[in-house]
Design a protein around this motif. Structure first.
Motif, short mmCIF file in Angstrom:
data_model
loop_
_atom_site.label_atom_id
_atom_site.label_comp_id
_atom_site.label_asym_id
_atom_site.label_seq_id
_atom_site.Cartn_x
_atom_site.Cartn_y
_atom_site.Cartn_z
N THR A 658 0.81 -1.22 0.00
CA THR A 658 0.00 0.00 0.00
C THR A 658 0.84 1.27 0.00
N LEU B 186 -8.31 2.04 3.48
CA LEU B 186 -6.96 2.59 3.54
C LEU B 186 -7.09 4.11 3.61
N LEU B 270 -4.54 0.00 -5.14
CA LEU B 270 -4.89 -0.07 -3.72
C LEU B 270 -6.18 -0.86 -3.51
N LEU B 274 -6.51 -4.13 -1.20
CA LEU B 274 -7.51 -4.17 -0.14
C LEU B 274 -8.44 -5.36 -0.34
#
Ligand code: FAD
Lengths: 791, 286
Positions: A658, B186, B270, B274
């Motif tokens: 991330t 996030l 992302l 996730l």
């Protein structure tokens, strides 16, 4: 390292003790009196119409409807205020060749950044003033926008200031000689280009000012949330032509400042003029949105740097180019070139090498101006130097601690002069390095890092040594022609009931200035701290002084208080000696009592001396005139600056999927000389580190290509918050300066100075297995993922 | 900045609120928790002439079972999503999402109905109504109706709600023993709007996914169900290969917008990360 024992080391001394700030409870209880809270009779409110363009000509302003709105008292343009206010130019003489354009409260014909105030409205309420703003029409003609360093430097590109040959504000060069030679013979050279984004202070209380001009007395009172009331007294007096004695600036409680509140802002100058035009108090409080586009920003540097080393890892030389883009003009009165100047002078400062060359180029662009903000230049010099040292360590095959142990100046090698000309009295790099190794439990951290890597968890460890500039002498601003004092003054009185009032020129913005001053006075006089009242921040009552900037409250203000107290004590003991028929030298004061110096036997309370002196002077010997008020000024002499030093460490984890970074723990070993109040020093370090971590990971003023700030709100501009902040472990080494009796240096910027450098090194350490490097601050998930080629 | 002047009316009943709105026309706004509306007023992004306070209307309050649904009153506050036992038991996805919304001061005021009406594509709850297959109960001058979450979110800040209509409650199918859920996001800092976030609800027979609804937020103009991705998962267990297939399918379900901070490719990346992590947890029985 450990200085000989002095009177400061008495067992029940207040110096070195963690006593709470006397004002903390008042502020926590909501009893603070901030300028934002202030309401004066007949007070009006100002609001400003701001430019939506980063660069444009003002063709016309139509404010008829606004003027007609009920509740509006005045609509003022640049032309209106130019009639009563002289212009100012943000240059200083010792920055040779520097240029900047003269400024007025509001522009006459051109706007140079998006958010610049153009028209002022004064009304019965801020809401009505804002209603009026919506009714004003300004016709602009776009001019080419210069929104970054490269386009500003382009030959033949658009010019921000017509008539100038280019967009350069200032150039400076340092060269100790032999740099080319050193690089030519180096076994290793490391080189990198670094970027440091813009950020800003984001104080809890925004800028706030109430100007109150009394035409009957020809006197101006300004309630101003500023660090430097005397500087503004001087400026308001000179630019509005009011004798200095009739200008009073009051800076009461202030919700944070960090350097941001010591610059001249156009709105603040305008508000003074608006009050003069109206003969009524006028208030202006910047809201958060306005703060983002009008408070000074800081940093915005691009640095290319290289370091030469010999085969064993000895640093031989550094060669640096710092490009920094300020606003369209330089900030007044401290300029916008000090940061760049400090960047090139602080490079490599902790290390022993002697060959150094640097070029600084300060460039104009169409953004709000940059200027001094906590740790001016330090984080940049520190990050560049310390990253290069880590890169060098990797190249030579040394551990980061080992290469520093080899190159940091030895603790017994002082005095020293840095290759950039800074003179160091006594620093403690090696002792701090050793201490950091211990408090980090470094070897265990490395072992854990290796273990976790096997499980796909990427931790990084970074360290960064730093030098901080504190206790500045007139070499800082005075020599450049600025009327900014480097001395401080104090007036101390013994009151009739035997307490002490201390009026002092250093000011309080929440850091605890008043607490340490009262500690020093209590300590030196021999009185309980609660019997000392410290008064700051009112030019009408406190003596002229530098107030609060750089790092000087404890070092200079503290010494002023110490010497003033000693003078008062002499005077008290003189009277006591007359009353007790003793020699003054045979007496001392402990805990509010005059005692026999030898035995400590109590003779009489100082309240009794005060009573006699004030009410029964007839009982004193003829010819005695008790002097129970003393004034004293202190200007630093000896070294032009008291440098401090320290080192920080950081342990963090990078989520390589991330790009998110979690700081696990942060460490600092710091040497600010004599520690007056350990708790306040630790708070300064923690706060400074948090601001440094904010810069490292979160904070950035981002601009579009057209010069628009795109994240100017607290929803989009990320300040560090508690959930993301690590525990911070603090240790001290104490090397007092011998230039003062007190021996205190500064500590306010130490935390910020090296925190981002540590994070930069730690992130790169974490990314080592991936052959990915980061050289830009703030380190965002986007940058990490880009470096890892994840998208 | 200061809001423009406005009038204020506190409604005691739904009828009063609807009536006041009808009379003021376009120039009125209902105000519930005010946590979206007040900032918009202060920034002068909105300047209605009348605010109709709905927070004292009893009919909009309360959480109770009604048939196969949990009826969550529009005025249910974000903090109640954390404290109300019926939510924890029958709508655990909402319970899991609530702590990620802002900070306690905001959760103490912000309401579920307000969040769904606001339909911020970065908000947690609107996206969760999609994952939960919830129904939004609306009342207006012409009567009452229930709209499926799938049909409710139309475009950026645009919903099936017509001007002058109120959300009275949201109906969430009761959570069942054969269901699993996961929520995560996030965000740069705790409490921030997420760079990307996701909630999912699966109905399983043993390890096999019979049905799954996956909803993302902060990925486009509206909260977004990823139907193609859901399809790759139905009928199989959550092994590494399946999860990878689901991650790959996201590219055709999502078209993240450009933004200066998060380029579309990064947001998609992302979202994949996730999704992978959440499906992994779901597979472990999360
Ligand atoms: C600093 C901050 C951070 C935040 N962070 C987040 C976050 O991370 N995630 C998140 O999801 N939200 C966040 N929010 C928004 C918050 O959750 C709001 O409470 C929510 O979006 C709106 O609910 P409200 O009750 O406050 O609505 P209000 O602000 O009162 O109203 C919002 C809109 O909905 C309309 N409305 C309200 N109730 C109804 C109803 N019953 N029927 C019809 N229309 C109605 C209003 O007319 C208005 O147009 C944040 C808010 C703040 C101030």
């Amino acid at each position: 390292m450990s200085a000989p024992l002095t009177s400061l080391d008495r067992p029940n001394s207040y110096i070195g003790r963690s006593v709470p700030r006397p004002n903390a409870k008042r502020l926590l209880a909501g009893r603070g009196r901030y300028v934002s809270d202030l309401r004066l009779p007949r007070m009006l409110y100002a609001a400003f119409l701001r430019s939506p363009h980063a660069h444009a000509k003002i063709i016309s302003i139509d404010a008829e409807q606004a003027r007609a709105l009920e509740g509006v008292h005045l609509v003022a343009t640049g032309a209106d205020l130019a009639k009563i206010c002289t212009s100012w130019t943000g240059t200083l003489d010792h920055f040779k060749g520097m240029t900047s354009t003269p400024q007025l409260p509001l522009p006459l014909d051109r706007v140079v950044w998006a958010g610049q105030a153009v028209v002022a409205v004064v009304a019965e309420s801020r809401a009505i003033a804002e209603d009026a703003l919506e009714l004003i029409e300004i016709d602009y003609e776009d001019l080419p926008v210069v929104a970054d360093i490269d386009s500003a430097r382009e030959a033949g590109g658009p010019l921000i200031n017509p008539g100038n040959a280019n967009n350069v504000c200032f150039r400076s060069q340092l060269d100790s000689g032999s740099v080319d030679d050193a690089f030519a013979h180096a076994a290793h050279v490391v080189e990198e280009e670094f970027c440091f984004g813009r950020h800003t202070a984001v104080t809890l209380e925004p800028r706030a000012i109430v100007a109150d001009y009394d035409p009957a007395a020809g006197a101006l009172t300004v309630h101003h949330a500023t660090q430097t009331p005397y500087q503004f007294q001087d400026l308001y007096s000179r630019h509005y032509g009011i004798p200095e004695a009739r200008v009073r600036v009051i800076a009461t409680d202030i919700g944070g400042s960090f350097g941001m509140k010591l610059h001249v802002y156009h709105e603040d100058m305008a508000v003074v003029g608006l009050s003069i035009l109206l003969g009524r108090p006028v208030k202006y409080v910047a809201d958060r949105i306005e703060s983002f586009v009008s408070d000074i920003h800081a940093r915005d540097h691009r640095v290319r740097a290289r370091m030469a080393l010999d085969a064993k890892g000895e640093i031989l030389a550094m060669d640096v180019l710092d490009l920094t883009a300020i606003g369209a003009f330089s900030t007044y009165p401290r300029t916008s070139v000090v940061e760049g100047n400090q960047v090139i002078r602080l490079m490599g400062a902790p290390y022993r090498f002697k060959n150094y060359r640097a070029t600084l180029e300060v460039i104009f662009q169409n953004k709000v101006q940059t200027s001094q903000y906590r740790a001016v230049g330090h984080p940049i010099a520190c990050a560049v130097t310390e990253r290069l040292v880590d890169m060098a360590a990797a190249k030579v095959g040394l551990d980061p601690f080992a290469i520093r142990a080899q190159n940091l100046i030895a603790d017994d090698a002082y005095p020293q002069t840095s290759p950039t000309g800074y003179r160091f009295e006594a620093l403690s790099h090696q002792a701090c390095l050793k201490r950091l190794h211990a408090i980090m439990d470094y070897d265990a951290l490395r072992a854990e890092q290796a273990e976790l890597r096997k499980a796909g968890i990427y931790r990084g460890i970074g360290i960064a040594a730093f030098v901080e500039i504190t206790n500045p002498s007139p070499a800082f601003y005075g020599v450049g022609g600025a009327r900014i004092s480097s001395q401080d003054g104090a007036i101390l009185s013994l009151t009739p009931s035997g307490e002490v009032r201390c009026l002092i020129s250093v000011t309080e913005q929440g850091q605890g200035t008043e607490a340490i001053i009262s500690q020093i006075v209590a300590d030196q006089l021999g009185l309980a701290q609660e019997h000392v009242k410290v008064i700051t921040g009112d030019t009408e009552v406190t003596p002229h002084g530098g107030a609060t900037w750089a790092c000087r409250g404890a070092g200079i203000g503290g010494e002023t208080a110490l010497q003033a107290t000693r003078a008062l004590k002499r005077n008290i003991l003189e009277i006591a000696a007359l009353i007790l028929q003793e020699q003054p030298s045979a007496l001392d004061i402990i805990n509010g009592e005059v005692v026999d110096a030898g035995t400590g036997n109590q003779r009489m309370p100082i309240s009794e001396i005060a009573r006699i002196a004030y009410f029964r002077s007839d009982t004193l010997p003829p010819g005695t005139q008790a002097q129970l008020t003393v004034s004293h000024h202190f200007a630093p002499q000896g070294y032009p600056f008291a440098f401090t030093n320290g080192i920080q460490g950081c342990s963090l984890e990078v989520d390589v999927e991330t790009g998110f970074i979690k700081v696990l723990k942060h460490f600092i070993v710091e040497d600010c000389g004599r520690v007056i109040n350990p708790m306040l020093v630790d708070e300064q370090l923690r706060g400074g580190i948090v601001q440094g971590l904010g810069a490292a990971l979160f904070e950035e003023c981002r601009y579009s290509e057209t010069g628009q700030l795109v994240n100017g709100s607290l929803a989009d501009y990320l300040v560090p918050m508690p959930m993301e902040m690590p525990d911070i472990v603090i240790a001290h080494v104490e090397t007092p300066t011998a230039d003062t009796e007190l021996g205190a240096k500064g500590c306010g910027e130490a935390g910020t100075a090296a925190a981002s450098a540590c994070v930069l090194n730690a992130v790169n350490d974490a990314l080592l297995p991936f052959d990915a490097t980061i050289n830009s601050i703030p380190i965002t998930p986007a940058k990490v993922l880009k470096a890892l080629k994840r998208f | 900045m200061k809001a423009r002047a406005f009038s204020y009316f506190r409604a005691a009943t739904i009828d009063q609120a609807l009536d006041a709105h009808a009379r003021a026309g376009d120039d009125a706004r209902f105000i519930a928790g005010g946590q979206s509306l007040v900032p918009a007023l202060s920034l002068r992004l909105q300047a209605p002439r009348l605010l109709i306070d709905i927070t004292r209307i009893g009919e909009l309050r309360g959480v109770r079972r009604e048939g196969g649904f949990l009826r969550i009153g529009a005025l249910t506050r974000h903090c109640e999503m954390l404290s109300e036992p019926l939510i924890a038991e029958f709508a655990p996805l909402l319970h899991a999402a609530a702590p990620f919304i802002a900070h306690p001061a905001i959760r103490n005021r912000g309401t579920f109905g307000g969040s769904v009406a606001q339909a911020d594509p970065a908000s947690e709850f609107p996206a969760m109504t999609l994952a939960l297959d919830a129904e939004i109960e609306i009342i207006g001058p012409s009567g009452s109706r229930r709209v499926k979450a799938d049909d409710f979110f139309v475009d950026l800040f645009e919903t099936a709600l017509q001007p002058g209509e109120l959300i009275t409650a949201v109906f969430v199918p009761l959570f069942k023993a054969d269901q699993r859920f996961a929520f995560d996001e996030l965000a740069r800092r705790r409490g921030d709007y997420a760079l990307v976030g996701c909630g999912m609800l699966a109905t399983c027979t043993g390890e096999i996914i019979d049905d799954i609804r996956i909803s993302f937020f902060s990925v486009g103009n509206t909260p977004t169900r990823v139907k193609g991705t859901e399809a790759t998962l139905i009928g199989s267990s959550l092994g590494a290969e399946r999860i990878a297939a689901a991650q790959a399918a996201l590219a055709s379900d999502l078209a993240p917008p450009d933004s200066d901070e998060v380029p579309p490719a990064m947001r998609l990346h992302l979202a994949r990360v996730l999704l992978g992590r959440m499906l992994g947890r779901l597979g472990e029985g999360a």
